[in-house]
Design a protein around this motif. Structure first.
Motif, PDB file in Angstrom:
ATOM      1  N   MET A   1      67.385 -35.051  35.969  1.00  8.00           N
ATOM      2  CA  MET A   1      66.749 -36.003  36.867  1.00  8.00           C
ATOM      3  C   MET A   1      67.096 -37.441  36.480  1.00  8.00           C
ATOM      4  SD  MET A   1      64.821 -36.432  39.401  1.00  8.00           S
ATOM      5  CE  MET A   1      63.906 -37.697  40.145  1.00  8.00           C
ATOM      6  N   ILE A   2      67.197 -37.723  35.188  1.00 13.44           N
ATOM      7  CA  ILE A   2      67.461 -39.079  34.743  1.00 13.44           C
ATOM      8  C   ILE A   2      68.905 -39.483  35.035  1.00 13.44           C
ATOM      9  CG2 ILE A   2      67.651 -40.547  32.701  1.00 13.44           C
ATOM     10  CD1 ILE A   2      65.181 -39.178  31.625  1.00 13.44           C
ATOM     11  N   VAL A   3      69.852 -38.564  34.833  1.00 11.36           N
ATOM     12  CA  VAL A   3      71.265 -38.906  35.067  1.00 11.36           C
ATOM     13  C   VAL A   3      71.520 -39.232  36.540  1.00 11.36           C
ATOM     14  CG1 VAL A   3      73.640 -38.049  34.962  1.00 11.36           C
ATOM     15  CG2 VAL A   3      72.115 -37.703  33.021  1.00 11.36           C
ATOM     16  N   PRO A   4      71.045 -38.429  37.509  1.00 12.31           N
ATOM     17  CA  PRO A   4      71.259 -38.826  38.913  1.00 12.31           C
ATOM     18  C   PRO A   4      70.579 -40.149  39.267  1.00 12.31           C
ATOM     19  CG  PRO A   4      70.649 -36.514  38.812  1.00 12.31           C
ATOM     20  CD  PRO A   4      70.466 -37.075  37.434  1.00 12.31           C
ATOM     21  N   VAL A  58      89.637 -32.883  43.092  1.00 10.81           N
ATOM     22  CA  VAL A  58      90.679 -33.602  43.836  1.00 10.81           C
ATOM     23  C   VAL A  58      90.213 -35.027  44.149  1.00 10.81           C
ATOM     24  CG1 VAL A  58      91.928 -33.676  46.036  1.00 10.81           C
ATOM     25  CG2 VAL A  58      91.759 -31.534  44.766  1.00 10.81           C
ATOM     26  N   THR A  59      88.962 -35.155  44.547  1.00 13.53           N
ATOM     27  CA  THR A  59      88.402 -36.479  44.831  1.00 13.53           C
ATOM     28  C   THR A  59      88.401 -37.352  43.580  1.00 13.53           C
ATOM     29  OG1 THR A  59      87.003 -35.563  46.569  1.00 13.53           O
ATOM     30  CG2 THR A  59      86.360 -37.695  45.683  1.00 13.53           C
ATOM     31  N   ASN A  60      87.956 -36.785  42.458  1.00 10.97           N
ATOM     32  CA  ASN A  60      87.934 -37.540  41.199  1.00 10.97           C
ATOM     33  C   ASN A  60      89.341 -37.930  40.753  1.00 10.97           C
ATOM     34  OD1 ASN A  60      85.165 -37.648  40.867  1.00 10.97           O
ATOM     35  ND2 ASN A  60      85.076 -35.740  39.719  1.00 10.97           N
ATOM     36  N   ALA A  61      90.292 -37.026  40.939  1.00 10.44           N
ATOM     37  CA  ALA A  61      91.680 -37.335  40.576  1.00 10.44           C
ATOM     38  C   ALA A  61      92.241 -38.444  41.464  1.00 10.44           C
ATOM     39  CB  ALA A  61      92.539 -36.079  40.669  1.00 10.44           C
ATOM     40  N   THR A  89      86.004 -37.447  33.027  1.00 11.71           N
ATOM     41  CA  THR A  89      85.360 -36.720  34.123  1.00 11.71           C
ATOM     42  C   THR A  89      86.319 -35.696  34.735  1.00 11.71           C
ATOM     43  OG1 THR A  89      83.944 -38.605  34.623  1.00 11.71           O
ATOM     44  CG2 THR A  89      84.243 -36.995  36.374  1.00 11.71           C
ATOM     45  N   CYS A  90      87.548 -36.106  34.986  1.00 13.82           N
ATOM     46  CA  CYS A  90      88.545 -35.204  35.580  1.00 13.82           C
ATOM     47  C   CYS A  90      88.902 -34.064  34.628  1.00 13.82           C
ATOM     48  CB  CYS A  90      89.799 -35.976  35.960  1.00 13.82           C
ATOM     49  SG  CYS A  90      89.583 -37.070  37.362  1.00 13.82           S
ATOM     50  N   VAL A 109      80.150 -28.895  33.887  1.00 13.07           N
ATOM     51  CA  VAL A 109      79.906 -29.644  35.123  1.00 13.07           C
ATOM     52  C   VAL A 109      78.910 -30.773  34.860  1.00 13.07           C
ATOM     53  CG1 VAL A 109      78.896 -29.491  37.440  1.00 13.07           C
ATOM     54  CG2 VAL A 109      80.531 -27.770  36.679  1.00 13.07           C
ATOM     55  N   MET A 110      77.861 -30.489  34.093  1.00 12.42           N
ATOM     56  CA  MET A 110      76.891 -31.538  33.769  1.00 12.42           C
ATOM     57  C   MET A 110      77.526 -32.631  32.919  1.00 12.42           C
ATOM     58  SD  MET A 110      73.196 -29.589  33.331  1.00 12.42           S
ATOM     59  CE  MET A 110      73.383 -29.492  31.599  1.00 12.42           C
ATOM     60  N   ALA A 111      78.373 -32.246  31.966  1.00 14.05           N
ATOM     61  CA  ALA A 111      79.060 -33.241  31.137  1.00 14.05           C
ATOM     62  C   ALA A 111      80.001 -34.080  31.981  1.00 14.05           C
ATOM     63  CB  ALA A 111      79.816 -32.555  30.016  1.00 14.05           C
ATOM     64  N   SER A 112      80.672 -33.452  32.941  1.00 18.09           N
ATOM     65  CA  SER A 112      81.563 -34.172  33.841  1.00 18.09           C
ATOM     66  C   SER A 112      80.779 -35.192  34.662  1.00 18.09           C
ATOM     67  CB  SER A 112      82.273 -33.175  34.757  1.00 18.09           C
ATOM     68  OG  SER A 112      82.998 -33.837  35.736  1.00 18.09           O
ATOM     69  N   ALA A 113      79.635 -34.777  35.172  1.00 22.14           N
ATOM     70  CA  ALA A 113      78.809 -35.684  35.967  1.00 22.14           C
ATOM     71  C   ALA A 113      78.230 -36.809  35.105  1.00 22.14           C
ATOM     72  CB  ALA A 113      77.679 -34.910  36.635  1.00 22.14           C
ATOM     73  N   PHE A 114      77.951 -36.514  33.843  1.00 19.68           N
ATOM     74  CA  PHE A 114      77.383 -37.529  32.955  1.00 19.68           C
ATOM     75  C   PHE A 114      78.296 -38.739  32.813  1.00 19.68           C
ATOM     76  CE2 PHE A 114      77.493 -39.388  28.710  1.00 19.68           C
ATOM     77  CZ  PHE A 114      76.220 -39.927  28.644  1.00 19.68           C
ATOM     78  N   TRP A 115      79.593 -38.523  32.732  1.00 19.60           N
ATOM     79  CA  TRP A 115      80.524 -39.618  32.452  1.00 19.60           C
ATOM     80  C   TRP A 115      80.670 -40.600  33.601  1.00 19.60           C
ATOM     81  CZ3 TRP A 115      81.492 -41.028  27.825  1.00 19.60           C
ATOM     82  CH2 TRP A 115      81.390 -40.092  26.811  1.00 19.60           C
ATOM     83  N   THR A 116      80.094 -40.299  34.755  1.00 20.55           N
ATOM     84  CA  THR A 116      80.114 -41.276  35.837  1.00 20.55           C
ATOM     85  C   THR A 116      79.196 -42.459  35.534  1.00 20.55           C
ATOM     86  OG1 THR A 116      78.400 -40.095  37.058  1.00 20.55           O
ATOM     87  CG2 THR A 116      80.678 -39.564  37.592  1.00 20.55           C
TER      88      THR A 116
END
Length: 134
Positions: A1-4, A58-61, A89-90, A109-116
């Motif tokens: 909840m905090i990351v989003p 693909v979007t992130n790349a 993230t990619c 997936v959560m770690a990938s989202a965290f780096w945003t």
């Protein structure tokens, strides 16, 4: 909840500051980020888990390529840091594709989202410092 929540707060703050303080190249990056966030949200809402993961990767790349291109011609430092976090993230998103649905994939997936979030913090602080120097 905090990351989003942190993501959306930093996204809105960075977009507002970037639009106000940035030059036309910064505004292009902001538009690229908004497009990437919109495509990611649409993929997550409308596609299956595996197809959404591929679409998000693909979007992130694409965003990474866009930011690297900007970082190469920019005199600012924040695009280089942003590109580094986007690379992480990619890489994590690509690694997550190789795992079946389960705990390991969920963590990737959560770690990938965290780096945003650090990406947006770097953009926000970089734009703020650039504005103070001007």
């Amino acid at each position: 909840m905090i990351v989003p929540l942190a993501f959306w707060l930093f996204l809105i703050g960075a977009l507002a500051l970037g639009w106000q303080a940035g030059d036309r190249f910064d505004r292009r990056i902001i538009i690229g980020i908004v497009v990437a966030v919109s495509l990611t949200a649409a993929a997550r809402l409308s596609l299956s888990v595996h197809a959404a993961s591929i679409a998000v990767l693909v979007t992130n790349a694409g965003l990474l390529a866009f930011v690297i291109r900007y970082a190469m011609v920019s005199h600012r430092h924040w695009p280089v840091w942003f590109a580094g976090f986007q690379t992480t993230t990619c890489a994590l998103g690509l690694l997550a594709l190789f795992f079946e649905l389960g705990e390991t994939r969920l963590w990737l997936v959560m770690a990938s989202a965290f780096w945003t979030v650090p990406s947006l913090i770097v953009m926000f602080v970089g734009l703020l410092l650039d504005q103070r120097q001007s």
